[in-house]
Design an enzyme around this catalytic site. Structure first.
Site, PDB file in Angstrom:
ATOM      1  N   ALA A 264      28.995  31.690  -8.450  1.00 39.86           N
ATOM      2  CA  ALA A 264      29.747  31.762  -9.718  1.00 39.86           C
ATOM      3  C   ALA A 264      29.739  33.149 -10.351  1.00 39.86           C
ATOM      4  CB  ALA A 264      29.297  30.716 -10.731  1.00 39.86           C
ATOM      5  N   ALA A 265      29.180  34.152  -9.677  1.00 38.84           N
ATOM      6  CA  ALA A 265      29.214  35.503 -10.259  1.00 38.84           C
ATOM      7  C   ALA A 265      30.668  35.970 -10.405  1.00 38.84           C
ATOM      8  CB  ALA A 265      28.418  36.478  -9.392  1.00 38.84           C
ATOM      9  N   GLY A 266      31.469  35.727  -9.360  1.00 40.07           N
ATOM     10  CA  GLY A 266      32.883  36.117  -9.436  1.00 40.07           C
ATOM     11  C   GLY A 266      33.601  35.355 -10.538  1.00 40.07           C
ATOM     12  N   ASP A 267      33.311  34.060 -10.670  1.00 35.72           N
ATOM     13  CA  ASP A 267      33.957  33.247 -11.707  1.00 35.72           C
ATOM     14  C   ASP A 267      33.566  33.739 -13.102  1.00 35.72           C
ATOM     15  OD1 ASP A 267      34.997  31.668  -9.639  1.00 35.72           O
ATOM     16  OD2 ASP A 267      33.247  30.348  -9.674  1.00 35.72           O
TER      17      ASP A 267
END
Ligand code: RIB
Length: 326
Positions: A264-267
């Site tokens: 979820a880092a990209g999200d």
């Protein structure tokens, strides 16, 4: 149900809360912590197993809400316990999920995730109800009314993504596209995108060039801007991100953190960037906010539980200054 996340506080540069529409996937993440991921034909013992709310659409909606936006999410879940748990998680963040459909035939999407001790993950998604998502025009129009941005990814069918982008464009709502998981983008969709946020692998494939350095990323971003998007951001993991618009390209260095779980880092980056842009901040400030929020996210386990609030992001260290790329 539509109140902002309680701890999403901070100084407002505009009186109204930004409003963001998100169209995308909801998954229950089944997360296995492993010392290292198994190779082909190999069995490894997991240290733990957790069910954690996830899915790129759900995660990006949560990231926007925790940055202080009012969020409408459109998607599809099954008529099952995972679907109910995902809706409860959205409620906890004040996200309006009236536009999330319930499928009585397909189960809620599931992502099987291994997370190694380095924080690196491997993800396999079973689309389930996400694969049967179809735009409800009334629900989309409700979500787009007064929206400052529409956020899209590729875990729901591409024709639905394209239809949502076209409707947003008609409504004068800027479109932010995260082309993940990667698939070819039709020319018609490229032209509907205002801001493209791709990782280095996606950018390399779309631009058909190598992306290893910030300079490579800038080259790829320039090629991708020629296809339609006014702004292209290429994320580079721990090396930060490269942002390109009509005034050129800049490299935003990453922050050094101890990675626990990169899920979820990209999200998180997408949500923070989209809300900052909706507040009228510059692309560079929006990317910097995204870098800070994503850095916090990777220090915590899981998808949605790891996404920081606006206040946490504002209290986090500033990354080194960004620099122009010739
Ligand atoms: O981007 C992370 C997400 O990808 C996970 O939460 C998982 O559900 C997959 O969709």
């Amino acid at each position: 149900m539509t109140a902002p996340h309680p701890s999403a506080t901070g100084t407002e540069s505009r009186p109204a809360l930004p409003r963001i529409a998100v169209v995308g996937s909801l998954n229950m993440d089944i997360v296995l912590r492993v010392p290292r991921a198994p190779g082909g034909g190999e069995t490894v013992m997991a240290e733990s197993l957790h069910h954690i709310p996830g899915g790129k659409g759900g995660n990006q909606a949560v990231a926007c809400a925790r940055q202080g936006a009012r969020v409408h999410l459109l998607g599809r879940v099954g008529d099952d316990a995972h679907g109910a748990a995902l809706r409860a998680a959205l409620d906890a963040d004040g996200i309006d999920h009236a536009g999330v459909q319930t499928d009585t035939e397909a189960p809620t999407g599931v992502a099987c995730i291994t997370v190694e001790s380095t924080g690196e993950n491997r993800i396999v998604v079973v689309g389930g109800a996400n694969a049967r998502f179809a735009i409800d025009a009334d629900a989309l129009d409700t979500a787009l009314r007064g929206a400052d941005g529409l956020l899209l990814q590729f875990e729901v069918p591409l024709p639905q993504v394209q239809a949502a982008a076209a409707r947003a464009r008609q409504a004068g709502c800027p479109v932010v596209l995260n082309p993940s998981p990667m698939q070819p983008i039709p020319d018609t969709l490229w032209r509907l995108v205002d801001t493209l946020v791709a990782n280095e692998v996606e950018a390399a494939l779309f631009a058909d060039c190598e992306v290893r350095t910030p300079e490579d990323a800038a080259h790829a971003a320039r090629l991708l801007r020629a296809l339609g998007p006014e702004r292209v951001v290429v994320t580079l993991g721990a090396a930060g991100a490269v942002a390109c618009d009509g005034s050129g390209c800049r490299h935003h260095p990453g922050l050094r953190v101890q990675a626990v779980d990169t899920t979820a880092a990209g999200d998180t980056f997408l949500g923070a960037l989209t809300v900052a842009l909706a507040r009228g901040e510059s692309l560079d400030l929006a990317v910097q906010t995204g870098v800070r929020a994503a850095a916090l996210c990777v220090t915590r386990p899981g998808a949605q539980p790891s996404i920081p609030t606006r206040a946490e992001t504002a209290a986090s260290p500033l990354p080194p200054d960004w620099s122009r790329i010739a």
